[in-house]
Every structure is written in structure tokens, then in C-alpha cells.
Design an enzyme around this catalytic site. Sequence first.
Site, PDB file in Angstrom:
ATOM      1  N   GLY A 167      13.009 -66.382  10.805  1.00 37.80           N
ATOM      2  CA  GLY A 167      13.579 -65.634   9.686  1.00 37.80           C
ATOM      3  C   GLY A 167      13.181 -64.185   9.822  1.00 37.80           C
ATOM      4  O   GLY A 167      12.268 -63.863  10.582  1.00 37.80           O
ATOM      5  N   CYS A 217       8.925 -69.374  15.437  1.00 38.29           N
ATOM      6  CA  CYS A 217       8.863 -67.951  15.099  1.00 38.29           C
ATOM      7  C   CYS A 217       8.266 -67.747  13.707  1.00 38.29           C
ATOM      8  O   CYS A 217       7.088 -67.985  13.509  1.00 38.29           O
ATOM      9  CB  CYS A 217      10.233 -67.305  15.248  1.00 38.29           C
ATOM     10  N   TYR A 218       9.054 -67.362  12.721  1.00 37.26           N
ATOM     11  CA  TYR A 218       8.503 -67.210  11.370  1.00 37.26           C
ATOM     12  C   TYR A 218       7.828 -68.504  10.916  1.00 37.26           C
ATOM     13  O   TYR A 218       6.756 -68.493  10.320  1.00 37.26           O
ATOM     14  CB  TYR A 218       9.630 -66.825  10.388  1.00 37.26           C
ATOM     15  N   HIS A 249      11.798 -68.581  20.711  1.00 38.37           N
ATOM     16  CA  HIS A 249      12.969 -69.296  20.179  1.00 38.37           C
ATOM     17  C   HIS A 249      13.511 -70.309  21.190  1.00 38.37           C
ATOM     18  O   HIS A 249      14.284 -69.942  22.067  1.00 38.37           O
ATOM     19  CB  HIS A 249      14.070 -68.289  19.826  1.00 38.37           C
ATOM     20  N   GLU A 266      15.723 -72.395  20.648  1.00 34.16           N
ATOM     21  CA  GLU A 266      17.130 -72.695  20.354  1.00 34.16           C
ATOM     22  C   GLU A 266      18.103 -71.752  21.062  1.00 34.16           C
ATOM     23  O   GLU A 266      19.294 -72.025  21.097  1.00 34.16           O
ATOM     24  CB  GLU A 266      17.373 -72.685  18.837  1.00 34.16           C
ATOM     25  N   ASP A 301      40.756 -77.441  11.886  1.00 30.11           N
ATOM     26  CA  ASP A 301      39.993 -78.135  10.843  1.00 30.11           C
ATOM     27  C   ASP A 301      40.862 -79.104  10.043  1.00 30.11           C
ATOM     28  O   ASP A 301      40.513 -80.272   9.876  1.00 30.11           O
ATOM     29  CB  ASP A 301      39.320 -77.123   9.904  1.00 30.11           C
ATOM     30  N   LYS A 340      31.562 -76.519  13.885  1.00 32.44           N
ATOM     31  CA  LYS A 340      32.864 -76.385  14.541  1.00 32.44           C
ATOM     32  C   LYS A 340      32.928 -77.107  15.895  1.00 32.44           C
ATOM     33  O   LYS A 340      33.926 -77.743  16.215  1.00 32.44           O
ATOM     34  CB  LYS A 340      33.151 -74.888  14.747  1.00 32.44           C
TER      35      LYS A 340
END
Length: 536
Positions: free
Chosen positions: A75, A102-103, A193, A195, A251, A392
Site C-alpha cells: 500500500g 511490502c506494507y 513484491h 506478485e 462480459d 477479466k
Amino acid sequence: MVSPAPAPAGAGPLSPAPSPHPEDLVLVVDFGAQYAQLIARRVREAHVYSEIVPRDTPAKEMLARRPRGIILSGGPASVHVPGAPGLDPALWSAGVPVLGICYGAQLLARDLGGVVARTGQAEYGRTSLSLASGTGLGSPLFSGWPERGDVWMSHFDAVVEPPAGFAVTASTPSSPVAAFEDPGRGLYAVQFHPEVAHTDRGQDLLKAWLRDVCRCRPSWTRTSIIESAVEAIRAQVGGEAVLCALSGGVDSAVAAALVHKAVGSQLTCVFVDTGLMREGEGEQVEETFRRQFGLDLVHAKAADRFFSVLEGVSDPEAKRRAIGETFIRVFEEVARASGRSGARFLVQGTLYPDVIESGTADAARIKSHHNVGGLPAEMGLELVEPLRLLFKDEVRAVGEELGLPEEIVWRQPFPGPGLAVRIVGTVTRERVEILRAADAIVVEEVQRAGLHRQLWQAFAVLPVVRTVGVMGDERTYAYPIVIRAVSSDDAMTADWARLPYDLVERLSRRIINEVPGVNRVALDVTSKPPGTIEWE
Ligand code: XMP
């Protein structure tokens, strides 16, 4: 105790009880929406179901979901700022494995008695991570890692001392405590990170944590997503009739295909052809849903009505309103005429990021988005939202699995008000035809160049101005077409795409030669912010 050694699912006194959710669940606590979404997506790519929860969710509420693990996201804040977002301390001793990123890592250090220093020095970008020779190489997070590897950092403060009982497992030149853990309590933290794609073995780290620490089964797959969606739809809808507004986009198409799989002929789809669609969109919808799926589809050709309400309207918001209102009216009339006015349910293709963002205060709407979401309030229908928990990329995977054609599954986003908001000025049939033809060339050439899936959107815009040109021996006075191509992850921010010059050259030549009424092509080189992706 949570033991780092592999054990059968559910084993060990601190292992969470089986989740009531059909899948194992990992919660991602949101300390910065974009980080949290990326982490949740990566967890799901490892075939483990994850959900994002707001940072102020009480520990009791999180634990009631029986998660197999909890990840604290990164964050933008500093843990030293007064009022910095924190966590319910009950979480640290709940026996559920926690991974702070991280945060999240700094928070874990701060709250458990470690030292987070205000270094005043940023560490940003790729950096080299060294594993501690004993603890690092033995950590379940780093199994199979080389002693050194590249990771991605983005922080100011740094953990300089881990809390008591924690072992330091890795460091970087600027972060002496870049990873630390207490396997006994199931608590793990990394300053970098995992990710992001720039962290070499980041996905391996997440997978290892999910598998060896949380004991998650990799059961979140296309097939399991479809099965649980179908079950949920049947349970909600029972034997009632369901309506769905198809837009031509991915969608609504995937939502309709799922509902059709669940309740077959109880579903009626309505495709309102506004006359403002992209080239071939109506035919594609008809071909796919009526002929391939054998679905009850009403194709309402209502272009005349849309052109008539748009006559003389140039203000963007007024256009959106006029189109939105007409859409609702046409949809209602068609539903009534098809004998489905008694339907109780309406399908809507809401995605997970919309659900997360509508729950946050900063989800400010810059434009009034015309979605079928405007329908139920008017019509008193209950929503069926089979994509509510999907990202998505999962929607596309499900679409492929259900046999939807590639053109629909990979279609780029398109605004509800369609080409009307890509004509800057009043909308006429002639302008829409010009724009549609130019847009079809952009789509075709971008596809031919192999860039279609890499770009968030690539399309044509028609500003209603005319400029002087010369073609052959003739002076021309015609419209310009602007090419807008952007890369983006989520449309919140976007960068203008550096299209290859030979592609730009082909687009310019083809549009000017093939689209009557156009004598000039320009390229939009504006990012978002400060521009928006669409021109109106
Ligand atoms: P902007 O122009 O706000 O667009 O940067 C962000 C993304 O949203 C799409 N967009 C819309 N989608 N109805 C929609 O369903 C709308 O009215 C609408 N307006 C913009 C746009 O194409 C981009 O992907």
C-alpha cells in the site's frame, strides 16, 4: 503449530477447519487496491480461490470465512504516519498462516515488536535479493530459489530488525531484512513484491506458500468456476424466467452463456442494436447465440430511435443520458413483446474489480457510465451476476471453455453509448458510418500486426471539424480520423501505445483511401491521466 513441512490438507492443530466454500479460500487484505487485486489474481493463477477484504475487516469476520491463509497487500502509506492503516492484532495469533507483502511486511514487523526504520531512502525497481545461507535456503517460501535472484521493490521505510522469534531469510543491498519468518506461528513477510512479473520467481514463492504453508489444493480451475457458477445460478433462479441484455462485449456474452448453461430456455437475451455498434457486432452476436448456442435471442434493430433522440445533441453527458434512457425503453418494450415481461431476473456482467471498487470511497465516477446496471431500478428485476467474483482474465478463460468464438472472447472494451461518444460533436448516420469504417480498419490492422491482445484498446475517433486537403487534383474538405491506442491493466490509468510506424503508415493510407469523407489521420499521444481513454 503450523509446520513448514508438507502434510496432508487439513493436518496439524493450527490448520484451519475445512472452508464452507467449495474451494480453499485465501483472503487478501487490501492496503492499496491495485496491489491487492494483482495479488488476488496471482493467487487464482495458482488455482487457489482468493477474495479481497477491506483492511478494517474485523479479524473475527475474516476468520469466520475459514481462510487457509491471509495475505496483507502492499500500500502507499508509511506505517509511521499517524493513523496509518493497521490490523486487528487478533490475527497474529489466530493460527492462520499470514504473508505480509511490502506494507504488509512492515505492519507485521511493527505490530509484533520489530523495528521499521524511516530510512528516508527509497528502494525502487529491480534489485538483487540474497538468501540467508541457513534460514533462507531452508525457508518454504524460497524452496528451489538460487542464492541470488532479482526482485522488485517499491518502498521508503525498511524493516531493520525483525520481531523476536523471527528469522531473517533474505536481504538486498538496501533492505537488510527483506524477508523474515516465524514458521512456528505461520507468519511470513517479504519486503519485495512477489506478485509482479519483474520478480523472477515471485509466482513460485506464492505457489510454495499456498501449497506448503497453507496446504491449499489447486482446485480453482475453469471447470470448477463454471460448475460453481452454474450451481449458484440454478439456486438463485429456480424455475423463473430470466432476461439478459447482450451488448456484443465479452462480459455480457460470457454471463449469458453461463446462465444459458444453467437454465437453458428460461433465458431470453435481448440485443438492442443502437446503430452505434462496431462493424459486424450485431451479426456476430446473432450467429453465436442464436445459431451456435440455440438461445432465445431477440435482435431489436432500433437505430432509427437512437438517431432521432441524438439529433442536434453534442454535449457528451447529454448523449449518454439520451442513449441510456432510450436503451431502457427499447429493452422494456422488447421484453414485453417477447412475452417475458413477467421475468423476475436480469443478468448483468458485473466483474470483481467493479465490486471491489464500488465498495471503496475513492471509486469516483468521472463519467456516468451507461451500463445495463441502469435497468433493474426501473424494472424491479433481481440481478443475476455470475461474473461478480471473477477477474477479466478468468471471464475470458470461462468464455473460451464455454465455446464462445475468439472474436467475442478477445473483443476490446467498448463504451455502452458506442460510437456516439467517439464522435466529438453531433451524431449523424453519415458520421457513424465513416467512423465505423475507419474503426474496422484500425481493428483489422492492429490484429494483423499481432497487437490486439497486448493493447487495452485501439480505435478510431471522429472529431467533427473539417480540414483542407488535396487528393488527385481535387481540393478536399473533409473530416480527420484520430487513432487512439492505449495499453493499460485496468483502464484506471493508461499509456498511449507506441505503435510501430509502419502500422501507423498503413492505417493512415488505408483510412484515407478507403473511407470516403476522411482526408487526414492523426495519432493521439495522450496518457491517462491527464486524458481519458475515450474522447467523451
Ligand atoms: P475512460 O474514457 O473513462 O474509459 O478512460 C475507461 C474505460 O471505460 C470504457 N468506457 C465505458 N464503458 N460504458 C462502458 O461500459 C461507458 O459509458 C463507458 N465510457 C468509457 C472505456 O472504453 C475504457 O475502456
